[in-house]
Design a protein around this motif. Structure first.
Motif, PDB file in Angstrom:
ATOM      1  N   LEU A   1      16.162  -3.807  -0.143  1.00  0.00           N
ATOM      2  CA  LEU A   1      15.302  -2.634   0.032  1.00  0.00           C
ATOM      3  C   LEU A   1      14.667  -2.633   1.420  1.00  0.00           C
ATOM      4  CD1 LEU A   1      13.891  -0.130  -1.163  1.00  0.00           C
ATOM      5  CD2 LEU A   1      12.121  -1.630  -2.061  1.00  0.00           C
ATOM      6  N   PHE A   2      14.234  -3.820   1.865  1.00  0.00           N
ATOM      7  CA  PHE A   2      13.611  -3.957   3.183  1.00  0.00           C
ATOM      8  C   PHE A   2      14.557  -3.495   4.293  1.00  0.00           C
ATOM      9  CE2 PHE A   2      13.028  -6.517   7.022  1.00  0.00           C
ATOM     10  CZ  PHE A   2      11.700  -6.253   7.328  1.00  0.00           C
TER      11      PHE A   2
ATOM     12  N   LEU B   1      15.013   0.285   4.134  1.00  0.00           N
ATOM     13  CA  LEU B   1      13.794   0.977   4.556  1.00  0.00           C
ATOM     14  C   LEU B   1      13.601   0.892   6.062  1.00  0.00           C
ATOM     15  CD1 LEU B   1      11.189  -0.052   1.846  1.00  0.00           C
ATOM     16  CD2 LEU B   1      11.845   2.282   2.438  1.00  0.00           C
ATOM     17  N   TYR B   2      13.827  -0.308   6.618  1.00  0.00           N
ATOM     18  CA  TYR B   2      13.621  -0.478   8.054  1.00  0.00           C
ATOM     19  C   TYR B   2      14.533   0.462   8.832  1.00  0.00           C
ATOM     20  CZ  TYR B   2      13.047  -2.444  12.662  1.00  0.00           C
ATOM     21  OH  TYR B   2      12.786  -2.588  14.005  1.00  0.00           O
TER      22      TYR B   2
ATOM     23  N   ILE C   1      13.177   4.021   8.457  1.00  0.00           N
ATOM     24  CA  ILE C   1      11.935   4.240   9.213  1.00  0.00           C
ATOM     25  C   ILE C   1      12.246   4.415  10.694  1.00  0.00           C
ATOM     26  CG2 ILE C   1       9.800   3.138   9.990  1.00  0.00           C
ATOM     27  CD1 ILE C   1       9.734   1.779   7.164  1.00  0.00           C
ATOM     28  N   ARG C   2      13.139   3.563  11.231  1.00  0.00           N
ATOM     29  CA  ARG C   2      13.452   3.655  12.660  1.00  0.00           C
ATOM     30  C   ARG C   2      14.209   4.941  12.982  1.00  0.00           C
ATOM     31  NH1 ARG C   2      10.176   1.259  15.653  1.00  0.00           N
ATOM     32  NH2 ARG C   2      11.626   1.180  17.387  1.00  0.00           N
TER      33      ARG C   2
ATOM     34  N   HIS D   1       6.614  10.608   7.820  1.00  0.00           N
ATOM     35  CA  HIS D   1       5.295  10.043   7.588  1.00  0.00           C
ATOM     36  C   HIS D   1       5.393   8.805   6.682  1.00  0.00           C
ATOM     37  CE1 HIS D   1       1.165   9.617   6.456  1.00  0.00           C
ATOM     38  NE2 HIS D   1       0.886  10.343   7.513  1.00  0.00           N
ATOM     39  N   PRO D   2       4.620   7.739   7.010  1.00  0.00           N
ATOM     40  CA  PRO D   2       4.696   6.505   6.201  1.00  0.00           C
ATOM     41  C   PRO D   2       4.528   6.746   4.707  1.00  0.00           C
ATOM     42  CG  PRO D   2       3.264   6.174   8.094  1.00  0.00           C
ATOM     43  CD  PRO D   2       3.698   7.604   8.138  1.00  0.00           C
TER      44      PRO D   2
ATOM     45  N   TYR E   1       7.765   6.946   2.747  1.00  0.00           N
ATOM     46  CA  TYR E   1       8.440   5.680   2.450  1.00  0.00           C
ATOM     47  C   TYR E   1       7.673   4.878   1.398  1.00  0.00           C
ATOM     48  CZ  TYR E   1      10.596   6.982   6.870  1.00  0.00           C
ATOM     49  OH  TYR E   1      11.243   7.665   7.858  1.00  0.00           O
ATOM     50  N   ILE E   2       6.355   4.911   1.488  1.00  0.00           N
ATOM     51  CA  ILE E   2       5.545   4.144   0.541  1.00  0.00           C
ATOM     52  C   ILE E   2       5.731   4.683  -0.879  1.00  0.00           C
ATOM     53  CG2 ILE E   2       3.178   3.588  -0.142  1.00  0.00           C
ATOM     54  CD1 ILE E   2       2.485   3.425   2.840  1.00  0.00           C
TER      55      ILE E   2
ATOM     56  N   VAL F   1       6.133  -1.346  -2.973  1.00  0.00           N
ATOM     57  CA  VAL F   1       5.304  -0.926  -1.839  1.00  0.00           C
ATOM     58  C   VAL F   1       5.131  -2.077  -0.838  1.00  0.00           C
ATOM     59  CG1 VAL F   1       2.964  -0.259  -1.178  1.00  0.00           C
ATOM     60  CG2 VAL F   1       4.088   0.892  -3.070  1.00  0.00           C
TER      61      VAL F   1
ATOM     62  N   VAL G   1       7.238  -4.350  -0.038  1.00  0.00           N
ATOM     63  CA  VAL G   1       8.433  -4.415   0.802  1.00  0.00           C
ATOM     64  C   VAL G   1       8.354  -3.337   1.887  1.00  0.00           C
ATOM     65  CG1 VAL G   1      10.933  -4.138   0.827  1.00  0.00           C
ATOM     66  CG2 VAL G   1       9.826  -5.361  -1.054  1.00  0.00           C
ATOM     67  N   CYS G   2       7.888  -2.159   1.485  1.00  0.00           N
ATOM     68  CA  CYS G   2       7.777  -1.044   2.426  1.00  0.00           C
ATOM     69  C   CYS G   2       6.769  -1.353   3.524  1.00  0.00           C
ATOM     70  CB  CYS G   2       7.381   0.210   1.668  1.00  0.00           C
ATOM     71  SG  CYS G   2       7.353   1.656   2.717  1.00  0.00           S
TER      72      CYS G   2
ATOM     73  N   ALA H   1       8.326  -3.462   6.104  1.00  0.00           N
ATOM     74  CA  ALA H   1       9.229  -2.700   6.972  1.00  0.00           C
ATOM     75  C   ALA H   1       8.437  -1.844   7.964  1.00  0.00           C
ATOM     76  CB  ALA H   1      10.159  -1.825   6.137  1.00  0.00           C
ATOM     77  N   LEU H   2       7.334  -1.257   7.511  1.00  0.00           N
ATOM     78  CA  LEU H   2       6.505  -0.425   8.404  1.00  0.00           C
ATOM     79  C   LEU H   2       5.900  -1.260   9.532  1.00  0.00           C
ATOM     80  CD1 LEU H   2       4.623   1.833   5.807  1.00  0.00           C
ATOM     81  CD2 LEU H   2       6.171   2.643   7.586  1.00  0.00           C
TER      82      LEU H   2
ATOM     83  N   SER I   1       8.489  -2.174  12.078  1.00  0.00           N
ATOM     84  CA  SER I   1       8.788  -1.018  12.918  1.00  0.00           C
ATOM     85  C   SER I   1       7.709  -0.822  13.989  1.00  0.00           C
ATOM     86  CB  SER I   1       8.902   0.226  12.039  1.00  0.00           C
ATOM     87  OG  SER I   1       8.872   1.372  12.812  1.00  0.00           O
TER      88      SER I   1
END
Lengths: 188, 179
Positions: A156-157, A160-161, A164-165, A170-171, A174-175, B115, B117-118, B121-122, B125
């Motif tokens: 998942l990480f 998601l990364y 996001i990139r 908006h965060p 993703y959250i 969350v 994990v998110c 990742a945030l 970034s």
């Protein structure tokens, strides 16, 4: 006296966390390790809540930690303490603003400060990874290496990364999606 | 008095309507302080923003104090800073008051695990963006590695790290004689 301690700790964050929101993370981990007011997991919840609600992250975190440790009044003193140094410093330098920015000493200090702040945020990131992507408790029981890594989390990480990139949404998007995925995959 | 109230309300709105602080605040500031109120010009806003990032403390409250000070001196700085933090205080307190009643539920624990994990990742970034601005040459790369090693392995306090590295920057830049 918990309020005085909160004021002392958040004055320190307000004075030494330079460069905004995430720069206060290493300080929050430092406080957590020294005082035990809240856990490493609380910090991650705090980040998620701060990123999903209006308001500057640094201030949201101060309110959250203050409330967890000292209730309504605790939240208030922590919030005021974290902004107090910045208000005082700004009032002091407002008159000589341009000179301050062009001062060679200030520039030189920031040459050293910026990489230090980056390193501090990386150290906070490692703390988050420890909770989010590793099963240290399970590993302590079984001592099987496969159990140490949280594979669902790591996949998942990675996804998601990448999103996001690429996506720059908006965060909160993703959250919220991660919360749903967490429920569907029973990630806890 | 009226202008102080206006500062407070304008920054209350800015604090309540921007997510994430930092850069997210810029468009709101433009609208409120430059276009609607005419307190400062666009160029001044960008200058203030640069200063806010280089002075200790939360960028949002630094920017608020700078604009407040420009408009009405010390009292203005206070009014603006209090305005920008008030929404956070109210919203976060309400959330914090309720979240602890729910964290024991299985469904909430699963959601929080996702969350977490998110959040990782945030942050990574954000680090990737920060990296380009802060690690610009071999020396800054050394500063970065030394700080990271010191914090991770000997639990150097963040305050010491900040102070020592600022001093190191001054030593390298000023003693080396390279501008």
């Amino acid at each position: 006296m918990i309020y005085l301690e909160l004021i002392r700790e958040f004055l320190k964050i307000g004075l030494f966390a330079i460069g905004g929101g995430l720069a206060s993370l290493p300080f929050l981990y430092d406080i957590s390790a020294r005082t035990g007011w809240y856990s490493a997991e609380d910090i991650i919840n705090m980040i998620a809540i701060s990123e999903s609600t209006p308001g500057p992250i640094g201030i949201n975190m101060a309110t959250y930690v203050g409330y967890l440790t000292g209730g309504l009044l605790g939240g208030m003193v922590a919030t005021l303490a974290v902004i107090a140094p910045s208000v005082v410093i700004i009032i002091l330098i407002a008159r000589i603003l341009n000179k301050f920015m062009e001062n060679e000493w200030v520039k030189a200090a920031f040459y050293g400060l910026r990489p230090a702040v980056a390193a501090l945020i990386v150290s906070a990131f490692l703390e988050v990874v420890k909770v989010a992507l590793f099963n240290t408790d399970l590993y302590k029981e079984t001592h099987i290496f496969r159990d140490l890594l949280d594979w669902k989390g790591i996949i998942l990480f990675t996804i998601l990364y990448y999103l996001i990139r690429k996506g720059k949404k908006h965060p909160i998007v993703y959250i919220a999606s991660s919360a749903v995925i967490g429920i569907l995959l029973k990630m806890a | 008095m009226k202008v102080l109230w206006e500062l407070f309300v304008a920054f209350l709105r800015i604090g309540g309507l921007t997510f994430g602080g930092g850069y997210a605040m810029l468009p709101m500031l433009e609208k409120e302080a430059v276009e609607k109120k005419g307190w400062i010009t666009n160029e001044e806003l960008l200058d203030f923003y640069a200063v806010a990032q280089c002075t200790p403390g939360i960028i949002a409250s630094n920017t608020a104090s700078l604009i407040g000070y420009r408009v009405k001196g010390t009292a203005g700085a206070l009014a603006a800073a209090l305005g920008v933090v008030s929404p956070s205080y109210v919203i976060i307190t309400i959330i914090a008051a309720f979240i602890n009643n729910f964290t024991d539920l299985e469904i909430v624990q699963n959601a929080l695990a996702g969350v977490q994990v998110c959040v990782a990742a945030l942050i990574l970034s954000a680090i990737a963006s920060l990296w380009k601005k802060s690690v610009v040459d071999r020396i800054t790369c050394c500063f970065f590695l030394i700080t990271l090693a010191a914090v991770v392995f000997i639990s150097l306090s963040p305050i010491l790290a900040v102070v020592v590295m600022a001093a190191a920057g001054i030593c390298v830049k000023r003693a080396g004689g390279t501008k």
